[in-house]
Design a protein around this motif. Structure first.
Motif, PDB file in Angstrom:
ATOM      1  N   THR A   1       0.856  -1.146  -0.228  1.00 47.40           N
ATOM      2  CA  THR A   1      -0.159   0.088  -0.162  1.00 47.40           C
ATOM      3  C   THR A   1       1.017   1.323   0.086  1.00 47.40           C
ATOM      4  OG1 THR A   1      -1.858   0.906   0.911  1.00 47.40           O
ATOM      5  CG2 THR A   1      -0.334   0.105   2.424  1.00 47.40           C
ATOM      6  N   SER A   2       0.248   2.524  -0.451  1.00 48.21           N
ATOM      7  CA  SER A   2       0.954   3.671  -0.384  1.00 48.21           C
ATOM      8  C   SER A   2       1.604   4.036   0.880  1.00 48.21           C
ATOM      9  CB  SER A   2       0.107   4.684  -0.962  1.00 48.21           C
ATOM     10  OG  SER A   2       0.643   6.023  -0.800  1.00 48.21           O
ATOM     11  N   ASP A   3       2.894   4.851   1.011  1.00 46.86           N
ATOM     12  CA  ASP A   3       3.418   5.343   2.136  1.00 46.86           C
ATOM     13  C   ASP A   3       2.491   6.501   2.521  1.00 46.86           C
ATOM     14  OD1 ASP A   3       3.918   6.831  -0.192  1.00 46.86           O
ATOM     15  OD2 ASP A   3       6.049   7.383   0.469  1.00 46.86           O
ATOM     16  N   THR A   4       1.640   7.023   1.952  1.00 44.89           N
ATOM     17  CA  THR A   4       0.700   7.898   2.568  1.00 44.89           C
ATOM     18  C   THR A   4      -0.640   7.403   2.878  1.00 44.89           C
ATOM     19  OG1 THR A   4      -0.094   8.578   0.057  1.00 44.89           O
ATOM     20  CG2 THR A   4       1.737   9.707   0.882  1.00 44.89           C
ATOM     21  N   GLY A   5      -0.776   6.096   2.799  1.00 46.41           N
ATOM     22  CA  GLY A   5      -2.043   5.514   3.170  1.00 46.41           C
ATOM     23  C   GLY A   5      -2.001   4.912   4.515  1.00 46.41           C
ATOM     24  N   PHE A   6      -2.137   6.091   5.658  1.00 43.42           N
ATOM     25  CA  PHE A   6      -2.050   5.869   6.874  1.00 43.42           C
ATOM     26  C   PHE A   6      -3.022   4.867   7.457  1.00 43.42           C
ATOM     27  CE2 PHE A   6      -0.218  10.247   6.009  1.00 43.42           C
ATOM     28  CZ  PHE A   6       0.949   9.681   5.911  1.00 43.42           C
ATOM     29  N   GLN A   7      -4.276   5.105   6.927  1.00 42.31           N
ATOM     30  CA  GLN A   7      -5.382   4.346   7.493  1.00 42.31           C
ATOM     31  C   GLN A   7      -5.321   2.937   6.960  1.00 42.31           C
ATOM     32  OE1 GLN A   7      -9.282   6.316   6.470  1.00 42.31           O
ATOM     33  NE2 GLN A   7     -10.339   4.623   7.474  1.00 42.31           N
ATOM     34  N   GLN A   8      -4.843   2.847   5.894  1.00 39.23           N
ATOM     35  CA  GLN A   8      -4.909   1.461   5.295  1.00 39.23           C
ATOM     36  C   GLN A   8      -3.500   0.741   6.003  1.00 39.23           C
ATOM     37  OE1 GLN A   8      -5.070   4.337   3.495  1.00 39.23           O
ATOM     38  NE2 GLN A   8      -5.517   3.959   1.362  1.00 39.23           N
ATOM     39  N   ILE A   9      -2.548   1.330   6.306  1.00 36.10           N
ATOM     40  CA  ILE A   9      -1.459   0.679   6.963  1.00 36.10           C
ATOM     41  C   ILE A   9      -1.828   0.351   8.306  1.00 36.10           C
ATOM     42  CG2 ILE A   9       0.828   1.262   8.223  1.00 36.10           C
ATOM     43  CD1 ILE A   9       1.460   2.986   5.618  1.00 36.10           C
TER      44      ILE A   9
ATOM     45  N   SER B   1       0.716   9.837 -13.917  1.00 40.65           N
ATOM     46  CA  SER B   1       0.543  11.320 -13.452  1.00 40.65           C
ATOM     47  C   SER B   1       0.763  11.134 -11.949  1.00 40.65           C
ATOM     48  CB  SER B   1      -0.854  11.901 -13.559  1.00 40.65           C
ATOM     49  OG  SER B   1      -0.888  11.851 -14.917  1.00 40.65           O
ATOM     50  N   PRO B   2       1.196  12.121 -11.308  1.00 36.32           N
ATOM     51  CA  PRO B   2       1.253  11.977  -9.840  1.00 36.32           C
ATOM     52  C   PRO B   2      -0.123  11.727  -9.112  1.00 36.32           C
ATOM     53  CG  PRO B   2       2.217  14.197 -10.571  1.00 36.32           C
ATOM     54  CD  PRO B   2       1.728  13.344 -11.728  1.00 36.32           C
ATOM     55  N   ILE B   3      -0.223  10.943  -7.938  1.00 35.68           N
ATOM     56  CA  ILE B   3      -1.212  10.742  -7.311  1.00 35.68           C
ATOM     57  C   ILE B   3      -1.028  11.093  -5.721  1.00 35.68           C
ATOM     58  CG2 ILE B   3      -2.837   8.709  -6.495  1.00 35.68           C
ATOM     59  CD1 ILE B   3      -1.380   7.001  -8.540  1.00 35.68           C
ATOM     60  N   TYR B   4      -2.155  11.555  -5.265  1.00 41.58           N
ATOM     61  CA  TYR B   4      -2.164  12.325  -4.040  1.00 41.58           C
ATOM     62  C   TYR B   4      -2.938  11.678  -2.948  1.00 41.58           C
ATOM     63  CZ  TYR B   4       0.713  16.007  -6.078  1.00 41.58           C
ATOM     64  OH  TYR B   4       1.694  16.668  -6.724  1.00 41.58           O
ATOM     65  N   GLU B   5      -2.768  11.473  -1.863  1.00 39.15           N
ATOM     66  CA  GLU B   5      -3.650  10.664  -0.663  1.00 39.15           C
ATOM     67  C   GLU B   5      -3.065  11.461   0.505  1.00 39.15           C
ATOM     68  OE1 GLU B   5      -4.739   6.266   0.579  1.00 39.15           O
ATOM     69  OE2 GLU B   5      -2.399   6.643   0.041  1.00 39.15           O
TER      70      GLU B   5
ATOM     71  N   GLY C   1      -3.301  14.561   1.095  1.00 34.09           N
ATOM     72  CA  GLY C   1      -2.514  15.721   0.964  1.00 34.09           C
ATOM     73  C   GLY C   1      -1.212  15.475   0.676  1.00 34.09           C
ATOM     74  N   LEU C   2      -0.567  14.394   0.503  1.00 32.89           N
ATOM     75  CA  LEU C   2       0.768  13.934   0.144  1.00 32.89           C
ATOM     76  C   LEU C   2       0.814  13.124  -1.305  1.00 32.89           C
ATOM     77  CD1 LEU C   2       1.773  12.829   3.701  1.00 32.89           C
ATOM     78  CD2 LEU C   2       2.365  15.152   2.659  1.00 32.89           C
ATOM     79  N   GLN C   3       1.918  13.512  -1.892  1.00 29.97           N
ATOM     80  CA  GLN C   3       2.016  12.634  -3.136  1.00 29.97           C
ATOM     81  C   GLN C   3       2.750  11.248  -2.871  1.00 29.97           C
ATOM     82  OE1 GLN C   3       4.831  14.294  -6.200  1.00 29.97           O
ATOM     83  NE2 GLN C   3       4.592  12.492  -7.468  1.00 29.97           N
ATOM     84  N   MET C   4       1.957  10.388  -3.461  1.00 28.39           N
ATOM     85  CA  MET C   4       2.249   8.813  -3.155  1.00 28.39           C
ATOM     86  C   MET C   4       3.690   8.473  -4.092  1.00 28.39           C
ATOM     87  SD  MET C   4      -1.740   7.212  -3.785  1.00 28.39           S
ATOM     88  CE  MET C   4      -1.105   5.759  -4.052  1.00 28.39           C
ATOM     89  N   ARG C   5       4.555   8.121  -3.237  1.00 27.14           N
ATOM     90  CA  ARG C   5       5.795   7.677  -3.897  1.00 27.14           C
ATOM     91  C   ARG C   5       6.399   6.357  -3.708  1.00 27.14           C
ATOM     92  NH1 ARG C   5       9.303  12.105  -4.611  1.00 27.14           N
ATOM     93  NH2 ARG C   5      10.896  11.066  -4.836  1.00 27.14           N
ATOM     94  N   ASP C   6       6.398   5.975  -2.515  1.00 27.71           N
ATOM     95  CA  ASP C   6       6.754   4.400  -2.199  1.00 27.71           C
ATOM     96  C   ASP C   6       5.611   3.700  -1.823  1.00 27.71           C
ATOM     97  OD1 ASP C   6       9.382   5.478  -2.529  1.00 27.71           O
ATOM     98  OD2 ASP C   6       9.784   5.930  -0.219  1.00 27.71           O
ATOM     99  N   MET C   7       5.806   2.310  -1.854  1.00 25.82           N
ATOM    100  CA  MET C   7       4.991   1.153  -1.827  1.00 25.82           C
ATOM    101  C   MET C   7       5.480   0.475  -0.434  1.00 25.82           C
ATOM    102  SD  MET C   7       3.553  -2.424  -3.382  1.00 25.82           S
ATOM    103  CE  MET C   7       2.383  -1.492  -4.598  1.00 25.82           C
ATOM    104  N   ILE C   8       4.531   0.626   0.674  1.00 21.99           N
ATOM    105  CA  ILE C   8       4.812   0.035   2.060  1.00 21.99           C
ATOM    106  C   ILE C   8       4.341  -1.650   1.963  1.00 21.99           C
ATOM    107  CG2 ILE C   8       4.615  -0.298   4.364  1.00 21.99           C
ATOM    108  CD1 ILE C   8       6.119   2.313   3.386  1.00 21.99           C
ATOM    109  N   LEU C   9       5.279  -2.725   2.007  1.00 24.04           N
ATOM    110  CA  LEU C   9       5.111  -3.879   1.713  1.00 24.04           C
ATOM    111  C   LEU C   9       4.643  -4.554   3.295  1.00 24.04           C
ATOM    112  CD1 LEU C   9       7.927  -4.761  -0.517  1.00 24.04           C
ATOM    113  CD2 LEU C   9       5.430  -4.291  -0.944  1.00 24.04           C
ATOM    114  N   LEU C  10       3.720  -5.357   3.510  1.00 25.17           N
ATOM    115  CA  LEU C  10       3.241  -5.711   4.680  1.00 25.17           C
ATOM    116  C   LEU C  10       3.173  -7.385   4.449  1.00 25.17           C
ATOM    117  CD1 LEU C  10       1.424  -2.725   4.407  1.00 25.17           C
ATOM    118  CD2 LEU C  10       1.537  -3.263   6.985  1.00 25.17           C
ATOM    119  N   ALA C  11       3.168  -8.202   5.615  1.00 23.84           N
ATOM    120  CA  ALA C  11       2.890  -9.526   5.299  1.00 23.84           C
ATOM    121  C   ALA C  11       2.250 -10.105   6.755  1.00 23.84           C
ATOM    122  CB  ALA C  11       4.133 -10.272   5.108  1.00 23.84           C
ATOM    123  N   HIS C  12       1.593 -11.154   6.519  1.00 21.41           N
ATOM    124  CA  HIS C  12       0.884 -11.923   7.577  1.00 21.41           C
ATOM    125  C   HIS C  12       1.331 -13.359   7.459  1.00 21.41           C
ATOM    126  CE1 HIS C  12      -2.003 -13.095  10.647  1.00 21.41           C
ATOM    127  NE2 HIS C  12      -2.314 -14.036   9.747  1.00 21.41           N
TER     128      HIS C  12
END
Length: 155
Positions: free
Chosen positions: A102-110, A134-138, A140-151
């Motif tokens: 998920t996006s590094d700006t997706g605080f709720q998703q993380i 095109s740039p994507i914002y979430e 109020g911040l531009q999405m750059r990096d993908m945060i990887l998570l695992a269960h």
């Protein structure tokens, strides 16, 4: 109490882009993975209220490529129902790991993934800069990096 049903859609069924676009920016981005995924829908009666696309990375890892809930059903535990279903599918098919990015700006998703037992495992630097035209914002911040998570699935 609401009565939900959950099912895998057939490979020749219409792809539920309307739901998938709640979690991904463009149909072009969705088309990069969706044809290699199993797609699951959660219904309330005849209404499709959520979608989940699962992709087999390898024999031990199943990845959540897309997960979305329609707005009127958010904050009602529907996402956690989908997480439980994903874990069940992974366990039943002998996967060891269920992963998601998920996006590094997706605080709720993380927070959501961490609440559901996922732990951060890595970062894909500049993923959203390199994979979207095109740039994507979430938030109020531009999405750059993908945060990887695992269960890790335990029997």
């Amino acid at each position: 109490m609401e009565q939900y049903t959950f099912n895998k859609i057939e490979k020749d069924s219409e792809i539920p882009y309307g739901l998938l676009l709640l979690a991904d920016e463009t149909t072009e981005a969705i088309d990069q993975y969706i044809f290699k995924c199993n797609i699951y829908l959660l219904h309330n009666g005849t209404e499709n209220i959520a979608v989940m696309a699962l992709y087999k990375n390898n024999d031990t890892e199943l990845e959540i490529k897309n997960i979305a809930v329609i707005e009127s059903y958010r904050s009602k535990g529907i996402g956690s129902i989908l997480m439980d279903k994903a874990k069940e599918i992974a366990r039943d098919n002998h996967y060891e790991v269920l992963s998601v990015g998920t996006s590094d700006t997706g605080f709720q998703q993380i927070r959501f993934y961490e609440k559901n037992g996922f732990k951060k495992t890595g970062i894909r630097k500049d993923f959203f800069l390199e994979n979207y035209p095109s740039p994507i914002y979430e938030n109020g911040l531009q999405m750059r990096d993908m945060i990887l998570l695992a269960h890790h699935i335990t029997e």
